[in-house]
Design an enzyme around this catalytic site. Structure first.
Site, mmCIF file in Angstrom:
data_model
loop_
_atom_site.group_PDB
_atom_site.id
_atom_site.type_symbol
_atom_site.label_atom_id
_atom_site.label_comp_id
_atom_site.label_asym_id
_atom_site.label_seq_id
_atom_site.Cartn_x
_atom_site.Cartn_y
_atom_site.Cartn_z
ATOM 1 N N LYS A 129 -9.839 -11.787 -13.302
ATOM 2 C CA LYS A 129 -9.856 -12.795 -12.244
ATOM 3 C C LYS A 129 -10.879 -13.891 -12.508
ATOM 4 C CE LYS A 129 -7.695 -9.979 -8.727
ATOM 5 N NZ LYS A 129 -7.600 -8.656 -9.387
HETATM 6 C C1 LIG Z 1 -6.389 -8.004 -9.498
HETATM 7 C C2 LIG Z 1 -6.248 -7.024 -10.583
HETATM 8 C C3 LIG Z 1 -4.979 -6.606 -11.042
HETATM 9 C C4 LIG Z 1 -3.693 -7.087 -10.415
HETATM 10 O O1 LIG Z 1 -3.480 -8.446 -10.655
HETATM 11 P P1 LIG Z 1 -2.292 -9.235 -9.917
HETATM 12 O O2 LIG Z 1 -2.492 -10.659 -10.237
HETATM 13 O O3 LIG Z 1 -2.492 -8.926 -8.457
HETATM 14 O O4 LIG Z 1 -1.036 -8.697 -10.441
HETATM 15 C C5 LIG Z 1 -4.925 -5.729 -12.112
HETATM 16 N N1 LIG Z 1 -6.044 -5.244 -12.687
HETATM 17 C C6 LIG Z 1 -7.279 -5.603 -12.262
HETATM 18 C C7 LIG Z 1 -8.467 -5.014 -12.929
HETATM 19 C C8 LIG Z 1 -7.428 -6.517 -11.208
HETATM 20 O O5 LIG Z 1 -8.656 -6.873 -10.796
#
Ligand SMILES: *Cc1c(COP(=O)(O)O)cnc(C)c1O
Length: 453
Positions: A111
């Site tokens: 993210k």
């Molecule tokens: C947020 C997150 C996901 C999921 O991502 P999406 O964009 O909601 O599909 C997967 N793995 C980790 C470690 C995350 O922080």
């Protein structure tokens, strides 16, 4: 470039306004009015570009309301806090299996790619409009810390992140509460994540309060998040061996469908990625959708891969809009039926180049162990889900969404090793500052009135 809502009942906006707005007023999600098309010659030209330069070459097609020199410096700044020189390195495990590591940013999860950029876009907006901005969100984990680290110490901004007291991991809490920044408010509420979310909803529904403080929501549907994520797919595609590039399946641990959607959008812009596998945990709404055409909510069961514990995959609406030929009335019909009945069954569901796998909590530790024994490589519990069912007939590139160091307990239980990371060790030495509030809108409102910039 203009951006339109998937529900088609609100005027189109330029990039900066679409980013500032988040959710469109008609309840839809913003998408580019047209998708630029990248040619083989473009791809050849992009091949050797460092990550920030490639990001600029991509985003300049979308962020057309930001002067190019400014955009370039916003992007350059956004990737300075990554701990690896390649930003998104590829690790080759064997002939058929590679991993794209997306966890070298400041909070050790993918993210950061979008939220570092979003923080700098907000800062730019504050400066050009001469206005302050207050960012507000509720989190059960990774999103809150990544958003905080995107806005850390930025003039003209404050960020308020609510989380359920005692229900995030100690590491995640430290990432939010040990920043030392004056504009960051880590707020532990005495209630569940849903209570925090409900209180926020109430505050956002109060238009006067929202306008007065220029509130902006942290959520997974912001246009800038999806576009920023397209870039690492492009970067990875260009770094795969030329011989297997066109054959490789991208395997993506998924919750809200935000990450994998970005890859698919890039494919629709002419980058010939072969296919995508949507890897879910036991909360498998997307697996059910892509295998049966039935998109239906069910209760969330907390799992070892908590950032994928979702009930609905909000970014699916973007895929739907494009896959029905931008027919907003069809999207409205599907979303309305989904909202009122809890599901929608597609006749002739077009899964395009997607396939899906699911992985339960019973399987995750075994996968962590077998990947470790086979390759000497440690995957976090989210990335482990991607290894549940790799293609047999083609190479796979697995997107590693978090560092194993964020989940030391699960890893230790699986292989007896406790992974760590210098940034997490550092956190243990920093002063801890959190605010305890009741999980009700009045208490949170009073706190914001007191601390907003
Ligand atoms: C947020 C997150 C996901 C999921 O991502 P999406 O964009 O909601 O599909 C997967 N793995 C980790 C470690 C995350 O922080």
């Amino acid at each position: 470039m203009k951006f339109v809502s998937t529900r088609g009942q609100t005027p189109s906006l330029g990039f900066s306004d679409a980013v500032a707005t988040g959710l469109a007023p008609d309840g839809g999600l913003y998408l580019p009015e047209t998708l630029p098309q990248f040619t083989a010659a473009d791809l050849a030209r992009f091949e050797l570009l460092p990550y920030p330069e490639l990001c600029f070459e991509f985003l300049k097609h979308f962020a057309t309301d930001i002067p190019p020199a400014t955009l370039r410096s916003i992007i350059a700044k956004s990737y300075t806090k990554f701990a690896h020189a390649d930003i998104a390195p590829i690790v080759r495990l064997d002939d058929r299996t590679s991993v794209l590591e997306l966890f070298h940013g400041p909070t050790l999860a993918f993210k950061d790619f979008a939220l570092q950029l979003l923080g700098n876009l907000y800062e730019h907006q504050c400066a050009t409009r001469g206005q302050t901005i207050n960012v507000l969100g509720a989190t059960s984990g990774d999103t809150g810390s990544a958003a905080i680290h995107g806005l850390l110490g930025k003039p003209g901004t404050a960020i308020f992140i609510l989380y359920p007291e005692g229900r995030t991991s100690p590491l995640q809490e430290r990432q939010m509460a040990c920043t030392g920044a004056d504009n960051v408010y880590a707020i532990a509420v005495d209630g569940s994540f849903d209570d925090a979310q409900a209180a926020l909803k109430e505050l956002f529904a109060d238009q006067a309060f929202r306008t007065h403080h220029r509130l902006s929501a942290v959520n997974s549907i912001n246009l800038a998040r999806v576009l920023a994520q397209c870039v690492y797919y492009l970067y990875a595609y260009l770094r795969l061996p030329a011989a297997t590039r066109a054959e490789t399946e991208f395997v993506v641990p998924t919750g809200n469908f935000g990450n994998v959607l970005a890859g698919w959008l890039l494919q629709k812009m002419g980058v010939p990625i072969h296919s995508f596998k949507v890897a879910t945990n036991q909360n498998d709404i997307l697996h059910r959708l892509f295998t049966t055409g039935d998109y239906r909510v069910s209760a969330v069961t907390p799992s070892l891969a908590p950032s994928m514990d979702i009930q609905v995959s909000s970014n699916f609406e973007r895929f739907l809009y494009l896959s029905v030929g931008r027919d907003a009335s069809k999207v409205r019909e599907v979303m309305q039926t989904f909202k009122t009945t809890g599901g929608y069954k597609f006749e002739d569901f077009n899964r395009d180049t997607f396939s899906a796998s699911r992985c339960t909590d019973v399987e995750i530790p075994g996968i962590i162990k077998s990947v470790y024994e086979r390759y000497g490589y440690i995957v976090d519990p989210h990335t482990a889900c991607a290894f549940a069912d790799l293609a047999k007939d083609r190479p796979s590139l697995v997107l590693a969404t978090a560092s194993p160091a964020k989940f030391p307990d699960t890893i230790k239980a699986a292989i007896g090793i406790e992974p760590t990371d210098p940034s997490l060790e550092l956190l243990k030495k920093l002063p801890f500052k959190k605010h305890l509030l009741k999980a009700d809108a009045a208490a949170i409102r009073a706190f914001i009135d007191q601390h907003a910039v």
